[in-house]
Design a protein around this motif. Structure first.
Motif, PDB file in Angstrom:
ATOM      1  N   VAL A 152       0.854  -1.196   0.000  1.00  0.00           N
ATOM      2  CA  VAL A 152       0.000   0.000   0.000  1.00  0.00           C
ATOM      3  C   VAL A 152       0.896   1.255   0.000  1.00  0.00           C
ATOM      4  O   VAL A 152       0.628   2.227  -0.708  1.00  0.00           O
ATOM      5  N   ARG A 153       1.974   1.213   0.780  1.00  0.00           N
ATOM      6  CA  ARG A 153       2.907   2.356   0.787  1.00  0.00           C
ATOM      7  C   ARG A 153       3.485   2.595  -0.605  1.00  0.00           C
ATOM      8  O   ARG A 153       3.573   3.725  -1.068  1.00  0.00           O
ATOM      9  N   ALA A 154       3.892   1.519  -1.262  1.00  0.00           N
ATOM     10  CA  ALA A 154       4.498   1.655  -2.597  1.00  0.00           C
ATOM     11  C   ALA A 154       3.488   2.278  -3.563  1.00  0.00           C
ATOM     12  O   ALA A 154       3.838   3.149  -4.372  1.00  0.00           O
ATOM     13  N   TRP A 155       2.249   1.848  -3.460  1.00  0.00           N
ATOM     14  CA  TRP A 155       1.195   2.399  -4.328  1.00  0.00           C
ATOM     15  C   TRP A 155       1.016   3.898  -4.069  1.00  0.00           C
ATOM     16  O   TRP A 155       1.011   4.706  -5.000  1.00  0.00           O
ATOM     17  N   ALA A 156       0.900   4.282  -2.795  1.00  0.00           N
ATOM     18  CA  ALA A 156       0.644   5.692  -2.463  1.00  0.00           C
ATOM     19  C   ALA A 156       1.840   6.570  -2.845  1.00  0.00           C
ATOM     20  O   ALA A 156       1.662   7.687  -3.342  1.00  0.00           O
ATOM     21  N   LEU A 157       3.034   6.066  -2.631  1.00  0.00           N
ATOM     22  CA  LEU A 157       4.246   6.824  -2.965  1.00  0.00           C
ATOM     23  C   LEU A 157       4.336   7.065  -4.479  1.00  0.00           C
ATOM     24  O   LEU A 157       4.598   8.171  -4.938  1.00  0.00           O
ATOM     25  N   ASN A 158       4.102   6.005  -5.246  1.00  0.00           N
ATOM     26  CA  ASN A 158       4.186   6.134  -6.700  1.00  0.00           C
ATOM     27  C   ASN A 158       3.058   6.970  -7.258  1.00  0.00           C
ATOM     28  O   ASN A 158       3.246   7.789  -8.148  1.00  0.00           O
ATOM     29  N   ARG A 159       1.879   6.772  -6.705  1.00  0.00           N
ATOM     30  CA  ARG A 159       0.712   7.493  -7.199  1.00  0.00           C
ATOM     31  C   ARG A 159       0.840   8.995  -6.945  1.00  0.00           C
ATOM     32  O   ARG A 159       0.201   9.801  -7.627  1.00  0.00           O
ATOM     33  N   TYR A 160       1.683   9.375  -6.005  1.00  0.00           N
ATOM     34  CA  TYR A 160       1.908  10.803  -5.797  1.00  0.00           C
ATOM     35  C   TYR A 160       2.391  11.460  -7.099  1.00  0.00           C
ATOM     36  O   TYR A 160       2.045  12.600  -7.397  1.00  0.00           O
ATOM     37  N   CYS A 161       3.172  10.745  -7.885  1.00  0.00           N
ATOM     38  CA  CYS A 161       3.694  11.310  -9.152  1.00  0.00           C
ATOM     39  C   CYS A 161       2.547  11.697 -10.078  1.00  0.00           C
ATOM     40  O   CYS A 161       2.616  12.697 -10.796  1.00  0.00           O
ATOM     41  N   TYR A 162       1.502  10.877 -10.069  1.00  0.00           N
ATOM     42  CA  TYR A 162       0.331  11.168 -10.901  1.00  0.00           C
ATOM     43  C   TYR A 162      -0.378  12.408 -10.360  1.00  0.00           C
ATOM     44  O   TYR A 162      -0.703  13.329 -11.111  1.00  0.00           O
ATOM     45  N   GLN A 163      -0.583  12.439  -9.044  1.00  0.00           N
ATOM     46  CA  GLN A 163      -1.244  13.600  -8.440  1.00  0.00           C
ATOM     47  C   GLN A 163      -0.500  14.881  -8.784  1.00  0.00           C
ATOM     48  O   GLN A 163      -1.104  15.898  -9.090  1.00  0.00           O
ATOM     49  N   ALA A 164       0.840  14.809  -8.707  1.00  0.00           N
ATOM     50  CA  ALA A 164       1.644  16.013  -8.885  1.00  0.00           C
ATOM     51  C   ALA A 164       1.592  16.514 -10.330  1.00  0.00           C
ATOM     52  O   ALA A 164       1.676  17.718 -10.577  1.00  0.00           O
ATOM     53  N   TRP A 167      -3.586  14.122  -0.540  1.00  0.00           N
ATOM     54  CA  TRP A 167      -2.789  12.920  -0.840  1.00  0.00           C
ATOM     55  C   TRP A 167      -1.648  12.771   0.175  1.00  0.00           C
ATOM     56  O   TRP A 167      -1.313  11.671   0.611  1.00  0.00           O
ATOM     57  N   LEU A 168      -1.057  13.900   0.549  1.00  0.00           N
ATOM     58  CA  LEU A 168       0.046  13.841   1.518  1.00  0.00           C
ATOM     59  C   LEU A 168      -0.450  13.439   2.908  1.00  0.00           C
ATOM     60  O   LEU A 168       0.305  12.850   3.688  1.00  0.00           O
ATOM     61  N   VAL A 169      -1.719  13.711   3.203  1.00  0.00           N
ATOM     62  CA  VAL A 169      -2.288  13.208   4.457  1.00  0.00           C
ATOM     63  C   VAL A 169      -2.334  11.669   4.395  1.00  0.00           C
ATOM     64  O   VAL A 169      -2.052  10.983   5.375  1.00  0.00           O
ATOM     65  N   LEU A 170      -2.631  11.153   3.216  1.00  0.00           N
ATOM     66  CA  LEU A 170      -2.619   9.694   3.035  1.00  0.00           C
ATOM     67  C   LEU A 170      -1.200   9.135   3.218  1.00  0.00           C
ATOM     68  O   LEU A 170      -1.005   8.154   3.956  1.00  0.00           O
ATOM     69  N   THR A 171      -0.216   9.766   2.593  1.00  0.00           N
ATOM     70  CA  THR A 171       1.150   9.231   2.750  1.00  0.00           C
ATOM     71  C   THR A 171       1.665   9.465   4.169  1.00  0.00           C
ATOM     72  O   THR A 171       2.410   8.636   4.698  1.00  0.00           O
ATOM     73  N   ASP A 172       1.223  10.575   4.824  1.00  0.00           N
ATOM     74  CA  ASP A 172       1.557  10.768   6.256  1.00  0.00           C
ATOM     75  C   ASP A 172       1.020   9.583   7.055  1.00  0.00           C
ATOM     76  O   ASP A 172       1.710   9.035   7.918  1.00  0.00           O
ATOM     77  N   GLY A 173      -0.232   9.231   6.771  1.00  0.00           N
ATOM     78  CA  GLY A 173      -0.892   8.155   7.529  1.00  0.00           C
ATOM     79  C   GLY A 173      -0.163   6.824   7.359  1.00  0.00           C
ATOM     80  O   GLY A 173      -0.258   5.940   8.220  1.00  0.00           O
ATOM     81  N   LEU A 174       0.554   6.702   6.249  1.00  0.00           N
ATOM     82  CA  LEU A 174       1.302   5.465   6.003  1.00  0.00           C
ATOM     83  C   LEU A 174       2.733   5.565   6.547  1.00  0.00           C
ATOM     84  O   LEU A 174       3.514   4.628   6.399  1.00  0.00           O
ATOM     85  N   GLY A 175       3.059   6.711   7.152  1.00  0.00           N
ATOM     86  CA  GLY A 175       4.354   6.843   7.847  1.00  0.00           C
ATOM     87  C   GLY A 175       5.454   7.515   7.045  1.00  0.00           C
ATOM     88  O   GLY A 175       6.581   7.638   7.520  1.00  0.00           O
ATOM     89  N   PHE A 176       5.138   7.977   5.822  1.00  0.00           N
ATOM     90  CA  PHE A 176       6.202   8.567   4.999  1.00  0.00           C
ATOM     91  C   PHE A 176       6.591   9.961   5.456  1.00  0.00           C
ATOM     92  O   PHE A 176       5.757  10.733   5.934  1.00  0.00           O
ATOM     93  N   ASP A 177       7.836  10.266   5.228  1.00  0.00           N
ATOM     94  CA  ASP A 177       8.345  11.615   5.360  1.00  0.00           C
ATOM     95  C   ASP A 177       7.875  12.405   4.127  1.00  0.00           C
ATOM     96  O   ASP A 177       8.023  11.937   2.993  1.00  0.00           O
ATOM     97  N   ARG A 178       7.309  13.579   4.343  1.00  0.00           N
ATOM     98  CA  ARG A 178       6.748  14.339   3.213  1.00  0.00           C
ATOM     99  C   ARG A 178       7.784  14.716   2.156  1.00  0.00           C
ATOM    100  O   ARG A 178       7.515  14.665   0.960  1.00  0.00           O
ATOM    101  N   ASP A 179       8.955  15.135   2.625  1.00  0.00           N
ATOM    102  CA  ASP A 179       9.969  15.558   1.650  1.00  0.00           C
ATOM    103  C   ASP A 179      10.366  14.396   0.739  1.00  0.00           C
ATOM    104  O   ASP A 179      10.644  14.578  -0.443  1.00  0.00           O
ATOM    105  N   TYR A 180      10.369  13.204   1.316  1.00  0.00           N
ATOM    106  CA  TYR A 180      10.722  12.028   0.511  1.00  0.00           C
ATOM    107  C   TYR A 180       9.666  11.791  -0.576  1.00  0.00           C
ATOM    108  O   TYR A 180       9.982  11.532  -1.730  1.00  0.00           O
ATOM    109  N   VAL A 181       8.399  11.910  -0.190  1.00  0.00           N
ATOM    110  CA  VAL A 181       7.308  11.686  -1.155  1.00  0.00           C
ATOM    111  C   VAL A 181       7.369  12.745  -2.257  1.00  0.00           C
ATOM    112  O   VAL A 181       7.366  12.428  -3.459  1.00  0.00           O
ATOM    113  N   VAL A 182       7.448  14.003  -1.829  1.00  0.00           N
ATOM    114  CA  VAL A 182       7.400  15.114  -2.779  1.00  0.00           C
ATOM    115  C   VAL A 182       8.631  15.105  -3.698  1.00  0.00           C
ATOM    116  O   VAL A 182       8.538  15.429  -4.885  1.00  0.00           O
TER     117      VAL A 182
END
Ligand SMILES: O=C(O)c1cc(C(=O)O)c2c(n1)C(=O)C(=O)c1cc(C(=O)O)[nH]c1-2
Length: 251
Positions: free
Chosen positions: A42-54, A96-111
């Motif tokens: 699920v983390r991998a999906w949310a992290l990658n899908r951020y690219c689409y959102q952006a 979307w970043l609230v979703l990746t926060d909820g999965l434990g990611f660091d925001r700067d890493y996602v962005v």
């Protein structure tokens, strides 16, 4: 021989493409919504899908930049603020970043997108290039996958809430919001394509645009499957444990 279609026939042909090719049919989505994913998948999906959102507000800005019709620009403008936010509205990227926060990611890493799969970046960039380079009609038609998104979002909200204890209402807020936004956007784009695809060439180009877009979405899930179900992430792509906020990494 290809013939000129009525607007209703064109709409039916567009909907057939969705029925046959939309990414709701992809095995990764069935796994995700059915509770078959690990938290790292699920983390991998949310992290990658951020690219689409952006990339979405960038492609909407690219579309508007080439648009001479003021009415179309006025209508399209809210798509950018829906994602980027404005005034009191925090916007879809923030949700979307609230979703990746909820999965434990660091925001700067996602962005920063450094952990995204190369195929995810290539697919999302291809969407931006398509909208920049093709006709305005093709650019609008390529957004029509959104016709099929609300049903998928409903499945996702109920499936993920039911199956994963790390998913709650706060983190599915992004999808709840899209349930209102996507139908309005898709209805406008569909009406535009129905009215403006008046020649055989324009109609075929609209169908190709929608097909292309289903491929952009499908390719992202193929890449996720290979990397995180078959365990073949590209060199440099996210590995479980990376990019987490310190408190979560330590937990
Ligand atoms: O979760 C999904 O499956 C999904 C699919 C799509 C789509 O079909 O393109 C969009 C979205 N979500 C979405 O959230 C979104 O904001 C969006 C904008 C667009 C577009 O092409 O302009 N598609 C989509």
């Amino acid at each position: 021989m290809t013939k000129l279609m009525t607007p209703d026939e064109l709409e039916a042909a567009l909907r057939r493409i969705g029925a046959e090719r939309y990414h709701n049919l992809h095995p990764f989505h069935r796994k995700l919504h059915g509770g078959g994913c690990t938290i790292d998948q699920v983390r991998a999906w949310a992290l990658n899908r951020y690219c689409y959102q952006a990339i979405i507000p960038q492609k909407d800005a690219a579309l508007m930049a080439r648009c001479e019709d003021r009415e179309l620009r006025r209508e399209w403008l809210h798509r950018i603020t829906d994602h980027d936010g404005l005034d009191g509205n925090e916007g879809g990227i923030e949700r979307w970043l609230v979703l990746t926060d909820g999965l434990g990611f660091d925001r700067d890493y996602v962005v920063g997108r450094t952990g995204a799969l190369p195929a995810t970046r290539f697919a999302t960039e291809a969407y931006l290039h398509w909208v920049t380079e093709k006709s305005l009609l093709e650019a609008v038609a390529s957004s029509l996958t959104e016709l099929f998104a609300p049903k998928l979002h409903e499945e996702r909200i109920s499936g993920m809430l039911e199956h994963y204890d790390f998913i709650d209402e706060r983190v599915v807020a992004y999808f709840r919001k899209r349930l209102d936004q996507a139908p309005r956007d898709a209805a406008f784009a569909l009406d535009y394509v129905r009215r403006n695809a008046r020649t055989i060439e324009q109609q075929q180009a609209s169908l190709r645009a929608l097909t292309f877009k289903t491929e952009v979405l499908w390719a992202q899930l193929d890449a996720l499957w290979l990397a995180y179900v078959e365990d073949m992430p590209a060199p440099g792509a996210w590995r479980p444990g990376e990019g987490m906020r310190e408190v979560d990494a330590a937990a």
